[in-house]
Design an enzyme around this catalytic site. Structure first.
Site, mmCIF file in Angstrom:
data_model
loop_
_atom_site.group_PDB
_atom_site.id
_atom_site.type_symbol
_atom_site.label_atom_id
_atom_site.label_comp_id
_atom_site.label_asym_id
_atom_site.label_seq_id
_atom_site.Cartn_x
_atom_site.Cartn_y
_atom_site.Cartn_z
ATOM 1 N N GLU A 80 0.827 -1.212 0.000
ATOM 2 C CA GLU A 80 0.000 0.000 0.000
ATOM 3 C C GLU A 80 0.861 1.262 0.000
ATOM 4 O O GLU A 80 0.579 2.226 -0.679
ATOM 5 C CB GLU A 80 -0.909 0.011 1.236
ATOM 6 C CG GLU A 80 -1.908 1.153 1.201
ATOM 7 C CD GLU A 80 -2.437 1.500 2.589
ATOM 8 O OE1 GLU A 80 -1.689 1.335 3.567
ATOM 9 O OE2 GLU A 80 -3.588 1.941 2.677
ATOM 10 N N ASP A 81 1.911 1.230 0.837
ATOM 11 C CA ASP A 81 2.652 2.460 1.094
ATOM 12 C C ASP A 81 3.806 2.709 0.142
ATOM 13 O O ASP A 81 4.421 3.755 0.180
ATOM 14 C CB ASP A 81 3.212 2.438 2.531
ATOM 15 C CG ASP A 81 2.096 2.394 3.553
ATOM 16 O OD1 ASP A 81 0.945 2.578 3.142
ATOM 17 O OD2 ASP A 81 2.385 2.175 4.740
#
Ligand code: MN
Length: 518
Positions: A80-81
Site C-alpha cells: 500500500e505504502d
C-alpha cells in the site's frame, strides 16, 4: 501511555525462544525489504515507520503463529505504502503464501467507511477475507492492536472513530472466533478513548477492589493448592485472573452499577489435565467451601457459542467473601485465550496438538475447501456450521451482508433494512423464490422484500414469529398507534409492480392467504 518499541533484535530473540527451527534468513529478508519500502517514512508518533511492522510481527510471534505469518506481518504495509515493491516481487521473494496474506491485508485497508453502510460493508469485507484465509484477520488484529496502542498521538476525532470501529467490528469478530485475549485487549484499549470518564471510574473501582481482594485471593490460591495436593489429581496450574475493564463496565451496566453484584472481579483458575479431573476438582472445591446458589455453570457440557469451555462456580470463603473458580483443561485454556487461532499456534512451536478441538479442525478443513475460492454463498453456508453458530448472514440483492440471529425471518430482515420497508412489506423473495413472511432465513440467502406503498403498517401477528428485538419493537409501536382498524380492509392486495411468475403464483397466493387468515 508509553509505547513499547520493538527492535529487529527483539523480534529475533523472541523467535529463537518460541520456535524450534525458525527460518531466520526469511525473517531477516522481510525486515530488509520492509525497511527499504518504508525508508524515510515517519509515523504520526514521530517514530520511524518500521516500528509499526516490527510491532505487528512481534505480536504474531508472541502468539506463536507460524513463520509465514510473522513474515507477512513485517510486510503487511509494503504494497500500500510503497511503489518500490509489487505483489509479484513479494511472491517471488517470499512465496505465494506470504504474498497472498499481504494482498489480503492490503485489500482490507482499501475500505473507505461512510455513514451507516460502514458497518455492513466492513463486516462483509472482514467476512470474505476470513472465508478465504482467516490468517489475514489475525494479522489485521495485530495491526489494529498496535494502532490502538499508539492512538494517543492522533487527533480526537480519529481516536474516537478507530476506537468505535474496534468495539463495533473487530472485538465482536475476535469474540466469535473465540479469541478472548485479543478481544479483551482491543476492548480495553478502545474503551479508554470512547468513554474516558467511565474508564476512569471503572479503573478506580478495580484498583480499590483488587487491592482489597488481592491478599485474600493469594491466600485462597495457597489454600486450594495445598488442599488439592491431598488428592491424586494432577494440578497443572492455579492462578488468579482479574476481570478486564471493559468487560467489568458492561457487566456493571447490567447490575445497576452495583459492584457488590459482581462476583467474578477476581477469579481463581485451576488448570487440570482432563475433563474428569475438572469435575473432580469442582467436587472437592464444593466440599471445602460452600457454593453460592445458581452460580454453578457447566460450560463443558454446554459450551458457549464461540466454543468456550470451563466449569464456573462461586463459593463463600472464610470472612464471608465470595470467590469465583474457573476449572478447565489445558486445551480449554488455550481455546479460551486464542480460539480459532490456537490451531496455527501449534504447528511450528513444537507443542503437541491438543485433543478435543473438533470444531477447530472443522474450521481448518473448511479453510482448505475454501482455498480454491468457491462461490461466496457456499462459503457462507459452510462457515455457518461452527463459528457463526448463533448468527446468520444474509444478503441484500445489492450484496450487502446483514447479520441476524438464527431463525430470523424476512420480516426481521425488512425491519433491519429500514422501518419503512418493514411497515410496507407484503411478501419476500428468497433466492428469487417467493416465500411466506415467517420462513426462517439461512446464511447466504439473498433476500428481497416486496413492499406495497399503500400498506399502512405491519401485521400484529408477525409478533408470533419475529426473532429480533428491533422488529418486535417496531411492530408494537405501530400497533400502539391504533393501526388495527385499517388492517381489516387493506387486505388482500399484492404489489402491483411485482407480477408473480407462473410457477411462483401458487406460493404468492399462499402468502396472501395466510396473511388474511391472521
Ligand atoms: Mn499497518
Amino acid at each position: 501511555m508509553t509505547e513499547i518499541i520493538r527492535t529487529y533484535e527483539d523480534l529475533e530473540a523472541l523467535i529463537k525462544k518460541t520456535y524450534v527451527t525458525p527460518d531466520l534468513t526469511l525473517v531477516k529478508k522481510a525486515y530488509e525489504v520492509a525497511s527499504r519500502a518504508h525508508e524515510g517514512e515517519v509515523r504520526f508518533t514521530g517514530h520511524p515507520y518500521m516500528v509499526h511492522p516490527l510491532a505487528v510481527a512481534y505480536k504474531l510471534a508472541e502468539m506463536g503463529f507460524n513463520m509465514n505469518m510473522v513474515v507477512a506481518g513485517l510486510l503487511h504495509d509494503v504494497i500500500e505504502d510503497s511503489e518500490k515493491f509489487s505483489l509479484e516481487d513479494l511472491a517471488h521473494k517470499f512465496g505465494e503464501d506470504v504474498a497472498g496474506m499481504v494482498d489480503g491485508v492490503t485489500k482490507l485497508k482499501k475500505i473507505r467507511y461512510q455513514g451507516v453502510e460502514r458497518y455492513v460493508e466492513n463486516m462483509r469485507r472482514m467476512f470474505i477475507a476470513m472465508a478465504s484465509d482467516v490468517r489475514v484477520i489475525f494479522i489485521k488484529f495485530a495491526d489494529r492492536q498496535h494502532n490502538l496502542q499508539t492512538l494517543y498521538a492522533r487527533p480526537k476525532h480519529k481516536q474516537e472513530r478507530v476506537a468505535r470501529e474496534t468495539l463495533e467490528i473487530y472485538a465482536p469478530i475476535a469474540n466469535r472466533l473465540g479469541m478472548g485475549e485479543m478481544k479483551g485487549e482491543m476492548e480495553d484499549l478502545s474503551f479508554k478513548y470512547l468513554y474516558p470518564k467511565e474508564y476512569d471510574w471503572v479503573q478506580q473501582i478495580m484498583d480499590t477492589k483488587v487491592r482489597e481482594k488481592g491478599v485474600q485471593i493469594t491466600r485462597v490460591i495457597d489454600d486450594v493448592e495445598q488442599y488439592l495436593k491431598t488428592s491424586d489429581i494432577k494440578i497443572i496450574q492455579v492462578h488468579g485472573r482479574v476481570k478486564r475493564l471493559y468487560s467489568l463496565y458492561r457487566k456493571l451496566q447490567h447490575r445497576d452499577n452495583d459492584i457488590t453484584k459482581i462476583h467474578d472481579l477476581v477469579a481463581v483458575r485451576i488448570v487440570v489435565s482432563d475433563v474428569e479431573d475438572c469435575y473432580a476438582v469442582l467436587g472437592l472445591v464444593h466440599q471445602k467451601w460452600h457454593p453460592m446458589p445458581n452460580r454453578i455453570k457447566d460450560f463443558i457440557a454446554q459450551p458457549k457459542p464461540n466454543g468456550y469451555q470451563s466449569l464456573h462456580t462461586t463459593v463463600f470463603v472464610p470472612g464471608g467473601e465470595t470467590v469465583e473458580f474457573q476449572i478447565r483443561t489445558e486445551e480449554m485454556h488455550e481455546l479460551a485465550e486464542y480460539g480459532v487461532a490456537a490451531h496455527w499456534r501449534y504447528k511450528e512451536t513444537g507443542r503437541s496438538q491438543p485433543k478435543n478441538l473438533r470444531w477447530m479442525e472443522e474450521m481448518v478443513a473448511i479453510q482448505k475447501e475454501l482455498a480454491d475460492k468457491k462461490d461466496f454463498m457456499e462459503q457462507l453456508e459452510v462457515l455457518k456450521i461452527d463459528v457463526f453458530r448463533d448468527r446468520i448472514f444474509v444478503l441484500t440483492p445489492q450484496g450487502d451482508v446483514i447479520d441476524l440471529p438464527e431463525g430470523a425471518t424476512p420480516v426481521d430482515f425488512a425491519f433491519y433494512v429500514h422501518t419503512n420497508v418493514g411497515n410496507k412489506c407484503t411478501a419476500a423473495r428468497v433466492n428469487e423464490v417467493l416465500v411466506n413472511l415467517d420462513t426462517p432465513l439461512n446464511s447466504g440467502d439473498v433476500v428481497e422484500i416486496i413492499t406495497d406503498k399503500n400498506r399502512r403498517g405491519p401485521n400484529p401477528d408477525w409478533l408470533k414469529f419475529v426473532k429480533t428485538h428491533h422488529a418486535r419493537e417496531r411492530i408494537r409501536e405501530a400497533a400502539r398507534f391504533g393501526m388495527k382498524s385499517w388492517f381489516a380492509h387493506m387486505m388482500p392486495k399484492s404489489s402491483n409492480k411485482e407480477k408473480p411468475k407462473k410457477k411462483e403464483k401458487n406460493k404468492m397466493e399462499k402468502t396472501v392467504k395466510s396473511e388474511n387468515k391472521k
